[in-house]
Design an enzyme around this catalytic site. Sequence first.
Site, PDB file in Angstrom:
ATOM      1  N   HIS A  67     -41.748 -12.709  24.271  1.00 37.08           N
ATOM      2  CA  HIS A  67     -40.456 -12.428  23.533  1.00 37.08           C
ATOM      3  C   HIS A  67     -40.640 -10.737  24.541  1.00 37.08           C
ATOM      4  O   HIS A  67     -39.886  -9.901  23.552  1.00 37.08           O
ATOM      5  CB  HIS A  67     -40.612 -11.984  22.388  1.00 37.08           C
ATOM      6  CG  HIS A  67     -39.132 -12.052  21.497  1.00 37.08           C
ATOM      7  ND1 HIS A  67     -38.916 -13.392  20.629  1.00 37.08           N
ATOM      8  CD2 HIS A  67     -38.433 -11.408  20.824  1.00 37.08           C
ATOM      9  CE1 HIS A  67     -37.942 -13.151  20.154  1.00 37.08           C
ATOM     10  NE2 HIS A  67     -37.673 -11.878  20.412  1.00 37.08           N
ATOM     11  N   ARG A  89     -40.968  -2.229  15.930  1.00 36.30           N
ATOM     12  CA  ARG A  89     -40.507  -1.530  16.778  1.00 36.30           C
ATOM     13  C   ARG A  89     -40.186  -0.228  16.826  1.00 36.30           C
ATOM     14  O   ARG A  89     -39.424  -0.148  16.392  1.00 36.30           O
ATOM     15  CB  ARG A  89     -39.428  -2.549  17.275  1.00 36.30           C
ATOM     16  CG  ARG A  89     -39.833  -4.073  17.956  1.00 36.30           C
ATOM     17  CD  ARG A  89     -38.485  -4.965  18.605  1.00 36.30           C
ATOM     18  NE  ARG A  89     -38.679  -5.890  18.297  1.00 36.30           N
ATOM     19  CZ  ARG A  89     -37.711  -7.436  18.314  1.00 36.30           C
ATOM     20  NH1 ARG A  89     -36.933  -6.965  17.371  1.00 36.30           N
ATOM     21  NH2 ARG A  89     -38.669  -8.427  18.527  1.00 36.30           N
TER      22      ARG A  89
END
Length: 384
Positions: A275, A164
């Site tokens: 997710h 991320r």
Amino acid sequence: MIISASTDYRAAAQRKLPPFLFHYLDGGAYAEHTLKRNVADLAEVALRQRVLRDMSELSLETRLFNETLAMPVALAPVGLAGMYARRGEVQAARAAAAKGIPFTLSTVSVCPIEEVAPAIDRPMWFQLYVLKDRGFMKNALERAKAAGVTTLVFTVDMPVPGARYRDAHSGMSGPNAPLRRFLQAMTHPSWAWDVGLHGRPHDLGNISAYRGNRTGLADYIGWLGANFDPSISWQDLEWIREFWDGPMVIKGILDPQDARDAVSFGADGIVVSNHGGRQLDGVLSSARALPAIADAVKGELAILADSGIRTGLDVVRMLALGADSVLLGRAYIYALATAGGAGVSNLLELIEKEMRVAMVLTGAKSIGEISADSLARELNHTAP
């Protein structure tokens, strides 16, 4: 331009939150293609409009895991929700309970199980990861059982954290992250007063209860990285299935074979989920993965879905694609960050209204009547 209540709440949350928190919530993995597809693919699902069906009697109620839900929606587990509003998990749980739907507490919540469960008048759900520290898992399960948690949501699509990159840019992680977060808080006084000053303690309540000392935000990324377990398999869940005598839901299913494995394992439900686009970029959106999974296991266990759901219309779309119920994640956190529990309550009211409109105009008088027949089919037209 106003597109949905969630869009408005997202814009308001971005103004109110320090960037490290907004981007932690809003971002995805790698180049965020799957994050975008979750929303775009769901928006492309066309419904079949029906008219003159006498829709004066309409019910959104449904049964799920021996519970009656006012509508087929639950609040998803979201880590650090207590950083988005003062004791945010408690506020969100109360809003969900008042609406008659479940709230799911995250393993990595700010407020611990023992703070959230007594604050509401209906049983809550609890989410757990497979972690290297099996002692923590056993402790969390025992505490959840003692607090009256009814349903265990087991997240299996995070054996390693996703890449991320927004977090490094925003200050959630990376060089000088604590200083950057402090400076951002100082330039967002509303959040600093509500959460930064009056929302303490800022730690991972469930983990701190087990460790016996504070686990703060500075420890969060490191603790996660050290404890996720890439060696997990279905066998690692067997002792949990034996220990947990309530409904057990496997979250993070995108493939029909994995769904069939969940049936063989004895799961009571699955969550079709990527997710929220935060793990493996480039995989199918939940909307595209759902129909094949429903074809494989519909009726053998409960099918829930998340990722990309922003409106009541999206809820109806997911049900038509094969879900029995959905989980709301980012949508409710945007509202929580903007206006606390009142924002969550308002969002849920709007989702209910949007569902009612969609059901009237598709001719579905009950949740059970929303099916593949509710999806539009292109009409072949030959000119006379």
